[in-house]
Design a protein around this motif. Structure first.
Motif, mmCIF file in Angstrom:
data_model
loop_
_atom_site.group_PDB
_atom_site.id
_atom_site.type_symbol
_atom_site.label_atom_id
_atom_site.label_comp_id
_atom_site.label_asym_id
_atom_site.label_seq_id
_atom_site.Cartn_x
_atom_site.Cartn_y
_atom_site.Cartn_z
ATOM 1 N N ALA A 91 0.696 -1.243 -0.202
ATOM 2 C CA ALA A 91 0.348 0.239 0.031
ATOM 3 C C ALA A 91 1.175 1.417 -0.047
ATOM 4 O O ALA A 91 0.263 2.285 0.851
ATOM 5 N N LEU A 92 2.282 0.951 -0.907
ATOM 6 C CA LEU A 92 2.828 2.502 -0.832
ATOM 7 C C LEU A 92 2.002 3.751 -1.762
ATOM 8 O O LEU A 92 1.350 2.805 -2.687
ATOM 9 N N PHE A 93 2.334 4.534 -1.009
ATOM 10 C CA PHE A 93 0.918 6.165 -2.480
ATOM 11 C C PHE A 93 2.260 5.951 -3.638
ATOM 12 O O PHE A 93 3.457 6.768 -3.204
ATOM 13 N N ASP A 94 1.608 5.365 -4.473
ATOM 14 C CA ASP A 94 2.799 5.895 -6.131
ATOM 15 C C ASP A 94 2.568 7.155 -6.317
ATOM 16 O O ASP A 94 3.509 6.619 -7.331
ATOM 17 N N SER A 95 2.103 7.621 -6.237
ATOM 18 C CA SER A 95 2.524 9.487 -6.742
ATOM 19 C C SER A 95 3.433 9.893 -5.978
ATOM 20 O O SER A 95 4.130 10.862 -6.265
ATOM 21 N N LEU A 96 4.226 9.485 -5.394
ATOM 22 C CA LEU A 96 4.986 9.912 -4.201
ATOM 23 C C LEU A 96 6.461 8.758 -4.484
ATOM 24 O O LEU A 96 6.193 7.608 -3.822
ATOM 25 N N PRO A 97 7.606 9.555 -4.094
ATOM 26 C CA PRO A 97 8.556 9.023 -4.302
ATOM 27 C C PRO A 97 8.889 8.363 -2.584
ATOM 28 O O PRO A 97 8.011 8.561 -1.939
ATOM 29 N N VAL A 98 9.759 6.848 -2.683
ATOM 30 C CA VAL A 98 10.205 6.569 -1.609
ATOM 31 C C VAL A 98 10.351 7.311 -0.453
ATOM 32 O O VAL A 98 9.546 6.881 0.425
ATOM 33 N N THR B 124 -6.177 -0.778 -4.347
ATOM 34 C CA THR B 124 -4.474 -1.350 -2.756
ATOM 35 C C THR B 124 -3.599 -0.911 -2.082
ATOM 36 O O THR B 124 -3.385 -0.577 -1.362
ATOM 37 N N GLU B 125 -5.121 -0.746 -0.361
ATOM 38 C CA GLU B 125 -5.416 -0.560 0.431
ATOM 39 C C GLU B 125 -4.294 1.175 0.986
ATOM 40 O O GLU B 125 -4.470 1.194 2.318
ATOM 41 N N GLN B 126 -4.066 2.537 -0.412
ATOM 42 C CA GLN B 126 -3.308 2.415 0.164
ATOM 43 C C GLN B 126 -4.698 4.090 1.007
ATOM 44 O O GLN B 126 -4.066 4.886 1.707
ATOM 45 N N ILE B 127 -5.708 4.033 0.805
ATOM 46 C CA ILE B 127 -6.947 5.048 1.427
ATOM 47 C C ILE B 127 -6.476 4.144 3.010
ATOM 48 O O ILE B 127 -6.658 5.351 3.901
ATOM 49 N N ASP B 128 -6.857 3.114 3.625
ATOM 50 C CA ASP B 128 -6.374 2.809 4.839
ATOM 51 C C ASP B 128 -4.984 3.128 4.851
ATOM 52 O O ASP B 128 -4.950 3.198 5.966
ATOM 53 N N ALA B 129 -4.394 3.105 3.988
ATOM 54 C CA ALA B 129 -2.609 3.366 4.961
ATOM 55 C C ALA B 129 -3.006 4.995 4.978
ATOM 56 O O ALA B 129 -2.076 5.490 6.077
ATOM 57 N N LEU B 130 -3.638 5.546 4.647
ATOM 58 C CA LEU B 130 -3.509 7.090 4.827
ATOM 59 C C LEU B 130 -4.176 7.622 6.110
ATOM 60 O O LEU B 130 -3.773 7.989 7.508
ATOM 61 N N THR B 131 -5.265 6.087 6.413
ATOM 62 C CA THR B 131 -6.020 6.608 7.810
ATOM 63 C C THR B 131 -5.427 5.750 8.921
ATOM 64 O O THR B 131 -4.788 6.455 9.937
ATOM 65 N N THR B 132 -4.142 5.232 8.680
ATOM 66 C CA THR B 132 -3.312 4.528 9.703
ATOM 67 C C THR B 132 -2.270 5.527 10.236
ATOM 68 O O THR B 132 -1.592 5.277 10.412
ATOM 69 N N LEU B 133 -1.962 6.618 8.937
ATOM 70 C CA LEU B 133 -1.130 7.871 9.534
ATOM 71 C C LEU B 133 -1.469 8.510 9.826
ATOM 72 O O LEU B 133 -0.579 9.740 9.057
ATOM 73 N N ALA B 134 -2.819 8.915 9.784
ATOM 74 C CA ALA B 134 -3.298 10.199 10.524
ATOM 75 C C ALA B 134 -3.871 11.020 10.225
ATOM 76 O O ALA B 134 -3.181 11.937 9.830
#
Ligand SMILES: Nc1ncnc2c1ncn2[C@@H]1O[C@H](COP(=O)(O)OP(=O)(O)O)[C@@H](O)[C@H]1O
Ligand SMILES: [Mg+2]
Lengths: 255, 257
Positions: A91-98, B124-134
């Protein structure tokens, strides 16, 4: 002493399908608990209930003794800041660098300045064995194993009190899986965090846990120290850890 | 009996959908007016939504203005009223065609892109990841897109208006025998401030609809690549229908006599 995390009678169904049917589970501060169970038994749903991404239908979830079951929005933020999470697919944000992925919780969640957060991110990446030049790549340019490492670096960058791991080794080759397991075991110890992991990979479960619980048919059917897993005396646990087709567990073909 | 049950189910699920959309809209507006404001992301979205839509909007406005001039000339010809071309072109473009054409083009481009991006983040659970990163996903993803669309659509439509009128001017002077200076004078004298502002108000509303439908469908996509594809299609279709419906309502409210 209050437990770090406690689930009491947690139930969740989707439509007519009962996924969690009264989960009772306690995780002590500083311990590393792994929940094992077959695919589709609701392990991810359980962890998402604790994270507040899914709201349980019934039951209570306590974090440090505080009832967080229905906390949402800004009231929940102080609780979220205790958490770090490694997702099943990264679930990495693919719009941002690592590096911005790793620093995300520091910049957005805690308002840290970008230049300082970048240095913290590069140090986090070093802890999971990734060199500095990886920091400026995009997640799509990384292999699966490297993406898992970046996800791990992101989870630990915020210095969490509790880290959640959803199937950390699924989809990796055995050597990379072992490297990730060692990283998890050592980082959890270094950060001094409490860990809740879910997996169906027994090698991983043995390596990263001090306690194991087994989820079956929506309930925790066994829990005990990792050293006792081979002498659980529970036929369901025995069938699962030996991966036998014959036994009391009947696989539903349709998830 | 089964037939009635089917209708009942369809009505219920439609009502449930409207309820979900209303609650999503309310949460987005609540997030809009509370800190933090991600100005960096708003800037990025203004570029993506506004700037990169300029070529499509400009081209379609040009051809629409040209075709409009031709039709008005031919229609007016039946009554010996060909001279009315500049007046009707500017009225039609600023009040209706500028905002509607720009709205539909941006809906096709931007609502689809937003739904695909957010839908992929969802599955791809990126939205859930946002929530877990406050981080509140509505504030981080929806608000910048809404703000950017509402701010940039009126600017795009102002440009579309000018290019549309210019399209009419080119056709009128090149093939219909109008004199350039007279055409422009008639255009300027006839157009009122209300003609233009009504179109810009429409544009802001359309911008809101486009970003909202893109985000809403993205957030509600499920089930992998196929789900994202469905979300993208329904974002464009629902945004287009809502734009045309809102256009009718706005026209009747803004010009009620
Ligand atoms: N958001 C959801 N909506 C509907 N059903 C869901 C949702 N999330 C999970 N499920 C269902 O719950 C069951 C358990 O899923 P999950 O927790 O992902 O299993 P696993 O133990 O493999 O992690 C699955 O059958 C899945 O289809
Ligand atoms: Mg899972």
């Amino acid at each position: 002493m209050t437990a770090k995390i406690q689930l009491i009678g947690v139930k969740k169904s989707f439509g007519s399908k009962q996924v969690l049917n009264g989960i009772d589970l306690t995780i002590e501060k500083g311990s590393s608990l792994v929940v094992i169970g077959g695919s589709g038994t609701g392990k991810s749903v359980m962890i998402k209930c604790v994270l507040g991404i899914i709201t349980p239908d019934e039951g209570t979830i306590l974090v440090d003794g505080q009832d967080v079951t229905h906390l949402r929005g800004s009231a929940r933020e102080p609780v979220m800041k205790k958490f770090g999470m490694l997702f099943q697919g990264g679930a990495l944000f693919d719009s941002l660098p690592v590096w911005e992925n790793v620093a995300f919780g520091l910049i957005q969640g805690r308002g840290m300045k970008r230049s300082i957060a970048r240095d913290v991110a590069i140090r986090s990446l070093a802890k999971v064995g990734l060199p500095e030049d990886v920091a400026f790549l995009s997640p799509a340019e990384l292999s699966g194993g490297m993406q898992k490492r970046v996800g791990l670096a992101r989870a630990i960058a915020v210095d969490p009190e509790i880290i959640f791991f959803d199937e950390p080794t699924t989809g990796l080759d055995p050597i990379m899986a072992d490297i990730i397991n060692s990283l998890i075991a050592s980082t959890v110890k270094d950060v001094g965090a409490t860990a809740l992991s879910i997996t169906h990979d027994m090698a991983s479960a043995r390596k990263i846990s001090d306690h194991i619980a087994m989820l079956y048919a929506g309930k925790i059917i066994w829990t005990g120290p990792t050293s006792q897993i081979d002498n659980s005396g529970n036929p369901y646990v025995d069938q699962f850890i030996h991966g036998r087709a014959e036994g009391p567990i009947k696989m539903a073909v349709k998830a | 009996m089964n037939f009635l049950a089917g209708i009942g189910r369809a009505v219920l699920s439609l009502l449930a959908e409207i309820g979900r959309l209303a609650s999503f809209t309310a949460r987005s507006i609540a997030a809009l007016v509370s800190p933090p404001i991600y100005s960096r992301l708003i800037g990025q979205q203004i570029m993506r939504i506004g700037y990169f839509s300029l070529p499509v909007v400009g081209l379609t406005a040009f051809f629409t203005g040209g075709a409009l001039a031709l039709q008005i000339y031919l229609g007016g010809n039946r009554y010996g009223a060909e001279a009315i071309v500049p007046q009707i072109v500017v009225l039609g473009i600023t009040r209706e065609l500028g905002p509607v054409i720009a709205g539909l083009m941006v809906a096709g481009r931007v609502a689809a892109a937003i739904a695909a991006e957010i839908g992929t983040m969802k599955v791809t659970e990126q939205i859930d990841a946002l929530t877990t990163l406050a981080t509140n996903p509505i504030k981080y993803l929806v608000v910048p897109r809404l703000v950017a669309a509402v701010v940039t659509m009126p600017i795009l439509v102002a440009i579309a208006d000018s290019i549309g009128v210019f399209g009419g001017y080119v056709v009128a002077t090149q093939s219909l025998g109008f004199t350039g200076s007279i055409y422009l004078k008639n255009t300027m004298d006839f157009a009122t401030r209300q003609d233009i502002t009504s179109g810009l108000i429409k544009a802001a509303v359309f911008g809101f609809v486009i970003a909202l439908m893109g985000c809403y469908n993205g957030f509600n996509s499920k089930g992998g690549a196929q789900g994202v594809g469905r979300a993208t299609t329904s974002a464009v279709v629902s945004a287009s229908i809502l734009i045309l419906a809102a256009n009718y309502i706005l026209t009747s409210v803004l010009f009620n006599k």
